[in-house]
Write an enzyme that holds these catalytic residues in place. Sequence first.
Site, PDB file in Angstrom:
ATOM      1  N   PRO A 162      -2.405  -0.444  14.524  1.00 48.81           N
ATOM      2  CG  PRO A 162       0.172  -0.224  14.593  1.00 48.81           C
ATOM      3  CD  PRO A 162      -0.872  -0.736  14.147  1.00 48.81           C
ATOM      4  CG  HIS A 163      -6.865   1.192  15.843  1.00 53.66           C
ATOM      5  ND1 HIS A 163      -6.821  -0.395  16.563  1.00 53.66           N
ATOM      6  CD2 HIS A 163      -7.928   1.274  17.568  1.00 53.66           C
ATOM      7  CE1 HIS A 163      -6.697  -1.098  17.064  1.00 53.66           C
ATOM      8  NE2 HIS A 163      -8.165   0.114  17.969  1.00 53.66           N
TER       9      HIS A 163
END
Length: 153
Positions: free
Chosen positions: A64-65
């Site tokens: 996740p980013h």
Amino acid sequence: MLLEILSSEAVMPALKANGKKQALQDISAHAARLTGLEAHDIFETLLQRERLGSTGIGEGIAIPHGKLADMDKLFGLVARLEKPIDFEAIDGMPVDFLFLLLAPEAAGADHLKALARIARVLRHPGVLERLRAATDGDAIYAVLMENAASQAA
């Protein structure tokens, strides 16, 4: 690059989460404590990114980013889930490791380079097995740093 963005405090060796949303909330809260940013802002950024498509890259891994206006440098966090969760990963497999990457809004190519570096470290032969065999946060951190250093050389 992994050496600069991940600290031993940013390793969560036993995250308890029943699903994707809870996992994202928990890593957002931990990241907020370490960065001084608002957990809600981090969580919303990650949720918006997930709506575009899952960051589950396969083999039990998700990255996740997102980019945040208040970030001044790249920040990484790793969490091992106590029980794998459905993350809608591209291979359909449940996820047991999350690698969070937060970047300044103006990070541009550095953000993409960091994502690529994380993926490269994880694809290195034996790394996932050693991460899964690690008994605590220090051991997880050591595996990641050893592999990041060997790839930087």
